[in-house]
Design a protein around this motif. Structure first.
Motif, PDB file in Angstrom:
ATOM      1  N   TRP A   1       0.815  -1.212   0.000  1.00  0.00           N
ATOM      2  CA  TRP A   1       0.000   0.000   0.000  1.00  0.00           C
ATOM      3  C   TRP A   1       0.851   1.266   0.000  1.00  0.00           C
ATOM      4  O   TRP A   1       0.318   2.363  -0.186  1.00  0.00           O
ATOM      5  CB  TRP A   1      -0.905   0.035   1.223  1.00  0.00           C
ATOM      6  N   HIS A   2       2.137   1.160   0.210  1.00  0.00           N
ATOM      7  CA  HIS A   2       2.999   2.340   0.309  1.00  0.00           C
ATOM      8  C   HIS A   2       2.875   3.208  -0.946  1.00  0.00           C
ATOM      9  O   HIS A   2       2.899   2.712  -2.064  1.00  0.00           O
ATOM     10  CB  HIS A   2       4.450   1.918   0.523  1.00  0.00           C
ATOM     11  N   ASN A   3       2.716   4.480  -0.758  1.00  0.00           N
ATOM     12  CA  ASN A   3       2.536   5.484  -1.821  1.00  0.00           C
ATOM     13  C   ASN A   3       1.247   5.308  -2.614  1.00  0.00           C
ATOM     14  O   ASN A   3       1.133   5.814  -3.724  1.00  0.00           O
ATOM     15  CB  ASN A   3       3.738   5.527  -2.767  1.00  0.00           C
ATOM     16  N   SER A   4       0.270   4.622  -2.061  1.00  0.00           N
ATOM     17  CA  SER A   4      -1.035   4.495  -2.712  1.00  0.00           C
ATOM     18  C   SER A   4      -1.890   5.701  -2.342  1.00  0.00           C
ATOM     19  O   SER A   4      -1.730   6.301  -1.288  1.00  0.00           O
ATOM     20  CB  SER A   4      -1.758   3.229  -2.237  1.00  0.00           C
ATOM     21  N   THR A   5      -2.805   6.025  -3.228  1.00  0.00           N
ATOM     22  CA  THR A   5      -3.744   7.113  -2.957  1.00  0.00           C
ATOM     23  C   THR A   5      -5.071   6.512  -2.535  1.00  0.00           C
ATOM     24  O   THR A   5      -5.597   5.617  -3.196  1.00  0.00           O
ATOM     25  CB  THR A   5      -3.945   7.989  -4.209  1.00  0.00           C
ATOM     26  N   ILE A   6      -5.589   6.998  -1.412  1.00  0.00           N
ATOM     27  CA  ILE A   6      -6.912   6.574  -0.972  1.00  0.00           C
ATOM     28  C   ILE A   6      -7.859   7.767  -1.115  1.00  0.00           C
ATOM     29  O   ILE A   6      -7.443   8.919  -1.033  1.00  0.00           O
ATOM     30  CB  ILE A   6      -6.903   6.026   0.465  1.00  0.00           C
ATOM     31  N   TYR A   7      -9.112   7.458  -1.349  1.00  0.00           N
ATOM     32  CA  TYR A   7     -10.114   8.501  -1.571  1.00  0.00           C
ATOM     33  C   TYR A   7     -11.266   8.342  -0.587  1.00  0.00           C
ATOM     34  O   TYR A   7     -11.639   7.236  -0.216  1.00  0.00           O
ATOM     35  CB  TYR A   7     -10.683   8.415  -2.995  1.00  0.00           C
ATOM     36  N   CYS A   8     -11.820   9.467  -0.192  1.00  0.00           N
ATOM     37  CA  CYS A   8     -12.994   9.476   0.665  1.00  0.00           C
ATOM     38  C   CYS A   8     -14.046  10.350  -0.020  1.00  0.00           C
ATOM     39  O   CYS A   8     -13.801  11.524  -0.294  1.00  0.00           O
ATOM     40  CB  CYS A   8     -12.635  10.044   2.040  1.00  0.00           C
ATOM     41  N   ASN A   9     -15.178   9.763  -0.339  1.00  0.00           N
ATOM     42  CA  ASN A   9     -16.278  10.502  -0.948  1.00  0.00           C
ATOM     43  C   ASN A   9     -17.367  10.725   0.097  1.00  0.00           C
ATOM     44  O   ASN A   9     -17.790   9.784   0.763  1.00  0.00           O
ATOM     45  CB  ASN A   9     -16.870   9.742  -2.132  1.00  0.00           C
ATOM     46  N   VAL A  10     -17.801  11.973   0.219  1.00  0.00           N
ATOM     47  CA  VAL A  10     -18.871  12.320   1.148  1.00  0.00           C
ATOM     48  C   VAL A  10     -20.034  12.858   0.324  1.00  0.00           C
ATOM     49  O   VAL A  10     -19.876  13.817  -0.425  1.00  0.00           O
ATOM     50  CB  VAL A  10     -18.403  13.375   2.181  1.00  0.00           C
ATOM     51  N   LEU A  11     -21.172  12.201   0.466  1.00  0.00           N
ATOM     52  CA  LEU A  11     -22.370  12.605  -0.267  1.00  0.00           C
ATOM     53  C   LEU A  11     -23.404  13.091   0.737  1.00  0.00           C
ATOM     54  O   LEU A  11     -23.784  12.382   1.667  1.00  0.00           O
ATOM     55  CB  LEU A  11     -22.930  11.412  -1.059  1.00  0.00           C
ATOM     56  N   GLN A  12     -23.826  14.366   0.559  1.00  0.00           N
ATOM     57  CA  GLN A  12     -24.858  14.931   1.417  1.00  0.00           C
ATOM     58  C   GLN A  12     -25.888  15.571   0.500  1.00  0.00           C
ATOM     59  O   GLN A  12     -25.638  16.603  -0.115  1.00  0.00           O
ATOM     60  CB  GLN A  12     -24.263  15.964   2.375  1.00  0.00           C
ATOM     61  N   GLY A  13     -27.032  14.919   0.395  1.00  0.00           N
ATOM     62  CA  GLY A  13     -28.048  15.380  -0.548  1.00  0.00           C
ATOM     63  C   GLY A  13     -27.514  15.214  -1.964  1.00  0.00           C
ATOM     64  O   GLY A  13     -27.108  14.142  -2.362  1.00  0.00           O
ATOM     65  N   ASN A  14     -27.538  16.327  -2.732  1.00  0.00           N
ATOM     66  CA  ASN A  14     -27.003  16.297  -4.096  1.00  0.00           C
ATOM     67  C   ASN A  14     -25.557  16.767  -4.162  1.00  0.00           C
ATOM     68  O   ASN A  14     -24.989  16.858  -5.239  1.00  0.00           O
ATOM     69  CB  ASN A  14     -27.863  17.173  -5.021  1.00  0.00           C
ATOM     70  N   ASP A  15     -24.980  17.095  -3.026  1.00  0.00           N
ATOM     71  CA  ASP A  15     -23.620  17.622  -2.967  1.00  0.00           C
ATOM     72  C   ASP A  15     -22.645  16.490  -2.628  1.00  0.00           C
ATOM     73  O   ASP A  15     -22.837  15.773  -1.654  1.00  0.00           O
ATOM     74  CB  ASP A  15     -23.546  18.728  -1.908  1.00  0.00           C
ATOM     75  N   GLU A  16     -21.638  16.346  -3.452  1.00  0.00           N
ATOM     76  CA  GLU A  16     -20.625  15.320  -3.200  1.00  0.00           C
ATOM     77  C   GLU A  16     -19.247  15.975  -3.145  1.00  0.00           C
ATOM     78  O   GLU A  16     -18.913  16.802  -3.981  1.00  0.00           O
ATOM     79  CB  GLU A  16     -20.639  14.243  -4.283  1.00  0.00           C
TER      80      GLU A  16
END
Length: 76
Positions: free
Chosen positions: A6-21
């Motif tokens: 996993w070293h130097n991997s990019t992780i993503y976090c998506n937050v969805l609230q209503g129609n806003d992401e």
């Protein structure tokens, strides 16, 4: 489970609230002990002892330092 791969991997976090992401990302740094990837049995040793090669790959974070020593007297 997070491992050395996993070293130097990019992780993503998506937050969805209503129609806003929204998205956040982070490059992760994984600390792991030094390990040899490959050390070939085939080596070149010059009988005049001017030039010899040993091919070896290794990894680790933080980056390890290799110190080669002779088996006979442990001299670097």
């Amino acid at each position: 489970t997070v491992g050395a791969e996993w070293h130097n991997s990019t992780i993503y976090c998506n937050v969805l609230q209503g129609n806003d992401e929204q998205q956040a990302s982070k490059v992760i740094e994984v600390l792991f002990a030094p390990r040899f990837g490959k050390c070939d049995e085939s080596q070149f040793v010059d009988s005049q002892k001017n030039l010899s090669t040993i091919e070896c790959s290794y990894s680790g974070n933080p980056q390890p330092t290799l110190i080669w020593s002779r088996q006979t007297d442990k001299k670097a």
